[in-house]
Design a protein around this motif. Structure first.
Motif, PDB file in Angstrom:
ATOM      1  N   UNK A   1     -11.680 -16.323  -3.478  1.00 39.01           N
ATOM      2  CA  UNK A   1     -10.260 -16.220  -2.885  1.00 39.01           C
ATOM      3  C   UNK A   1     -11.022 -14.347  -3.095  1.00 39.01           C
ATOM      4  N   UNK A   2     -10.265 -13.448  -1.887  1.00 45.41           N
ATOM      5  CA  UNK A   2     -11.210 -12.606  -1.520  1.00 45.41           C
ATOM      6  C   UNK A   2      -9.715 -11.208  -2.325  1.00 45.41           C
ATOM      7  N   UNK A   3      -9.989 -11.070  -2.803  1.00 41.28           N
ATOM      8  CA  UNK A   3      -9.513  -9.178  -3.076  1.00 41.28           C
ATOM      9  C   UNK A   3      -9.926  -7.921  -2.862  1.00 41.28           C
ATOM     10  N   UNK A   4      -9.223  -7.042  -1.726  1.00 41.23           N
ATOM     11  CA  UNK A   4      -9.175  -6.547  -1.265  1.00 41.23           C
ATOM     12  C   UNK A   4      -8.710  -4.898  -1.884  1.00 41.23           C
ATOM     13  N   UNK A   5      -8.075  -3.858  -1.872  1.00 42.11           N
ATOM     14  CA  UNK A   5      -6.504  -2.607  -2.253  1.00 42.11           C
ATOM     15  C   UNK A   5      -6.998  -1.994  -1.787  1.00 42.11           C
ATOM     16  N   UNK A   6      -5.698  -1.587  -1.156  1.00 40.16           N
ATOM     17  CA  UNK A   6      -5.305  -0.506   0.009  1.00 40.16           C
ATOM     18  C   UNK A   6      -4.999   0.651  -0.486  1.00 40.16           C
ATOM     19  N   UNK A   7      -5.424   1.807  -0.629  1.00 38.20           N
ATOM     20  CA  UNK A   7      -4.908   2.790  -0.761  1.00 38.20           C
ATOM     21  C   UNK A   7      -3.794   3.709  -0.274  1.00 38.20           C
ATOM     22  N   UNK A   8      -2.673   4.498  -0.557  1.00 39.77           N
ATOM     23  CA  UNK A   8      -1.986   4.399   0.513  1.00 39.77           C
ATOM     24  C   UNK A   8      -2.104   5.766   1.087  1.00 39.77           C
ATOM     25  N   UNK A   9      -3.559   6.311   0.891  1.00 37.64           N
ATOM     26  CA  UNK A   9      -4.212   7.560   1.210  1.00 37.64           C
ATOM     27  C   UNK A   9      -4.697   7.096   2.775  1.00 37.64           C
ATOM     28  N   UNK A  10      -4.842   5.601   2.655  1.00 36.42           N
ATOM     29  CA  UNK A  10      -5.890   5.112   4.067  1.00 36.42           C
ATOM     30  C   UNK A  10      -5.176   4.851   4.847  1.00 36.42           C
ATOM     31  N   UNK A  11      -4.154   4.745   4.193  1.00 39.76           N
ATOM     32  CA  UNK A  11      -2.345   3.603   5.300  1.00 39.76           C
ATOM     33  C   UNK A  11      -2.560   4.861   6.824  1.00 39.76           C
TER      34      UNK A  11
END
Length: 67
Positions: A57-67
């Motif tokens: 399982x691959x888990x990746x967090x995406x921060x709102x500042x990166x969008x």
């Protein structure tokens, strides 16, 4: 994770996503490894063995500042 597993996962990530993907073992963690795109940390891949079946399982967090 064993070095053999990490090599297989890295080959899969390179083939599927990007040739710059790198999988690195985590110190003191046997059931996961870190995923990088070049030098940038992307997330963690976890080894999951249940009922005799193995998956990852691959888990990746995406921060709102990166969008």
């Amino acid at each position: 994770m064993k070095p053999e597993e990490i090599r297989k996962l890295e080959a899969y990530f390179k083939r599927t996503f990007n040739q710059s993907m790198v999988i690195k073992a985590r110190p003191r963690k046997d059931e996961s490894a870190e995923v990088y795109l070049g030098d940038e940390f992307l997330g963690v891949v976890f080894r999951d063995e249940e009922d005799g079946e193995l998956s990852y399982n691959f888990s990746m967090a995406i921060l709102d500042i990166d969008l």
